[in-house]
Design an enzyme around this catalytic site. Structure first.
Site, PDB file in Angstrom:
ATOM      1  N   SER A  49       0.816  -1.214   0.000  1.00 12.19           N
ATOM      2  CA  SER A  49       0.000   0.000   0.000  1.00 12.19           C
ATOM      3  C   SER A  49       0.852   1.268   0.000  1.00 12.19           C
ATOM      4  CB  SER A  49      -0.964  -0.040   1.192  1.00 12.19           C
ATOM      5  OG  SER A  49      -1.896   0.992   1.146  1.00 12.19           O
ATOM      6  N   ASP A  68      -2.831   5.997  -3.336  1.00  9.60           N
ATOM      7  CA  ASP A  68      -1.705   5.339  -2.679  1.00  9.60           C
ATOM      8  C   ASP A  68      -1.198   4.215  -3.576  1.00  9.60           C
ATOM      9  OD1 ASP A  68      -3.870   3.655  -2.339  1.00  9.60           O
ATOM     10  OD2 ASP A  68      -3.367   3.089  -0.278  1.00  9.60           O
ATOM     11  N   ASP A 103      -1.440   0.995  -3.867  1.00 13.69           N
ATOM     12  CA  ASP A 103      -2.310  -0.027  -4.456  1.00 13.69           C
ATOM     13  C   ASP A 103      -3.676   0.523  -4.826  1.00 13.69           C
ATOM     14  OD1 ASP A 103      -3.222   0.276  -1.842  1.00 13.69           O
ATOM     15  OD2 ASP A 103      -3.670  -1.847  -1.571  1.00 13.69           O
ATOM     16  N   ASP A 143      -6.260   1.718  -3.240  1.00 13.31           N
ATOM     17  CA  ASP A 143      -7.521   1.457  -2.547  1.00 13.31           C
ATOM     18  C   ASP A 143      -8.011   2.689  -1.791  1.00 13.31           C
ATOM     19  OD1 ASP A 143      -5.677   1.384  -0.478  1.00 13.31           O
ATOM     20  OD2 ASP A 143      -6.404  -0.486   0.401  1.00 13.31           O
TER      21      ASP A 143
END
Length: 445
Positions: free
Chosen positions: A98, A238, A240, A242
């Protein structure tokens, strides 16, 4: 007590326990055992250079446990949740850390229903991992991933467009910051279809530049780009993707609290805000609660972590929830937080309202808030350390109804987070420094 899983999967420096080869392989075997022989697992990753070898090692463990692996390649975390559910996979796995630096990596797991695993299931998987490690057998020779199925990315983009029908940039100019992460593989194509001008930044990953002075960890970067380009809005993700943060038309950073306010008011006006309630976390500002109250909306607080927000949403029947950090949950549209979906939802509110993002949230007046991160060598329960307890009690006694004290350990890093909110900025900073000092003296590195 969980030893491997934090608030969002397993996370560590790549190559070091619990992301060493033996443990990663054991995770694969354990997952295959948990989901049953013959299970099918879809896997994706972000752009870190450690991603491919971790994925190969994990795939070797999954195969040894009797599972079959499908490969979505570099793709966002919420895309894997969507694809697992759509195609009926037993589970979805994402190799990502992340917002963490490039040297870190992690393993995030979704059930076949597209939801993150409950704590009880993670504990059961941990027990199985320990059993596999005790057996001591690792077979990674010749481990390989199947070919990337390139159609998955197109499916995910179409899902996003279908989730917000008629979405348009209305010929506006926007800036998107892809954090040199997973959004780089999706966001440029997605936004290019929305009838406007798109300035794409930080979409050239090299394996080591993910989150480096860009992305949701540094929203001031996209805010500055909005000013440079004379854009209407900025979006930043960010590693990833999400979660998402924003910049308004004047180059002001807009966090998850403000996004929840704009979306909640829009949903409330259209009769889509179930129970007139929003679920936030202990980190959301008291100013958000006050703004909701003025709009006839109540706010519940969940522990930090989007899966805990979702748990409380399911209990309360809420149709909107999220975190100040930019994880926003729209359960009618997706099973998990999705930065790209959040960006489209905000665009849609702006499009239909005829207002700018800044105008939609102009009355949000935040209490002064500070968050101090203290690096710790261990996560000993803070309520067992008298010096720390005394400083927290002193802050709570002074602030009472004029502020809040939230002290917690990060679920993904070796950090204690000290958050103080108060009407008095002087008192806020004084107590934050005092508590952080006490933690540092007892547990600091």
């Amino acid at each position: 007590m969980r030893k491997l899983f934090g608030t969002d999967g397993i996370r560590a420096v790549a190559g070091e326990a619990p992301l060493d080869e033996r443990t990663i392989y054991a995770v694969g075997v354990a997952l295959a055992t948990k989901f049953g022989e013959g299970s099918t697992i879809i896997m994706g990753m972000d752009t870190r250079e450690s991603g491919p070898w971790i994925a190969r090692t994990l795939a070797a463990g999954l195969s040894a446990g009797g599972a079959t692996v499908a490969n979505a390649g570099v793709i966002t975390t919420p895309a894997i949740a969507f694809l697992a559910r759509k195609h009926g996979y037993s589970a979805g796995v994402v190799i990502s850390a992340s917002h963490n630096p490039w040297r870190d990596n992690g393993i995030k797991i979704f059930g076949g229903d597209g939801y993150k695993l409950p704590d009880a299931v993670e504990l059961a998987i941990e027990a199985e991992i320990e059993s596999v490690l005790a057996a001591g057998t690792v077979h990674t020779e010749g481990a390989a991933l199947p070919e990337v199925n390139e159609s998955y990315r197109a499916e995910y983009i179409q899902f996003l467009l279908n989730a917000v029908p008629g979405i348009s940039l209305d010929n506006r100019k926007v800036v998107i910051d892809c954090a040199n992460g997973a959004a780089s593989s999706v966001a440029p194509q997605l936004f290019a279809s929305l009838r406007g001008t798109v300035e794409v930044t930080h979409a050239s990953p090299d394996g080591r530049n993910i989150n480096e002075q860009c992305g949701a960890l540094h929203p001031e970067i996209v805010a500055a780009e909005v000013k440079v380009h004379g854009a209407s809005m900025g979006f930043t993700f960010d590693g990833d993707a999400d979660r998402a943060l924003f910049a308004d038309e004047r180059g002001n950073v807009v966090n998850g609290d403000a996004v929840m306010l704009a979306c909640a008011r829009d949903m409330h006006a259209r009769g889509e805000l179930a129970g007139d309630v929003v679920v936030a976390t202990t980190m959301s500002n008291m100013g958000l609660e006050a703004a909701f109250k003025r709009s006839g909306i109540s706010m519940l607080r969940a522990p930090v972590g989007d899966k805990y927000v979702l748990e409380q949403m399911r209990e309360s029947g809420a149709s909107l929830g999220g975190e100040q950090s930019g994880h926003i949950l729209f359960p009618a549209r997706a099973t998990t937080g999705d930065g790209l979906l959040t960006a489209l939802m905000v665009l849609d509110v702006v499009h239909r309202s005829g207002k700018t993002l800044g105008e939609l949230i102009a009355d949000l007046k935040n209490f002064p808030q500070v968050i101090l991160n203290v690096k710790v060598r261990e996560k000993r329960p803070l309520d067992t350390i008298p010096a720390v307890v005394a400083t927290i009690q002193a802050a709570e006694d002074e602030l009472r109804d004029t502020g809040r004290v939230v002290i917690r350990y990060s679920g993904t890093e070796a950090l204690a987070r000290v958050m103080i909110e108060a009407e008095s900025e002087e008192a806020m900073r004084r107590h934050a420094e005092t508590i952080a000092g006490a933690i540092r003296a007892e547990l600091g590195i």
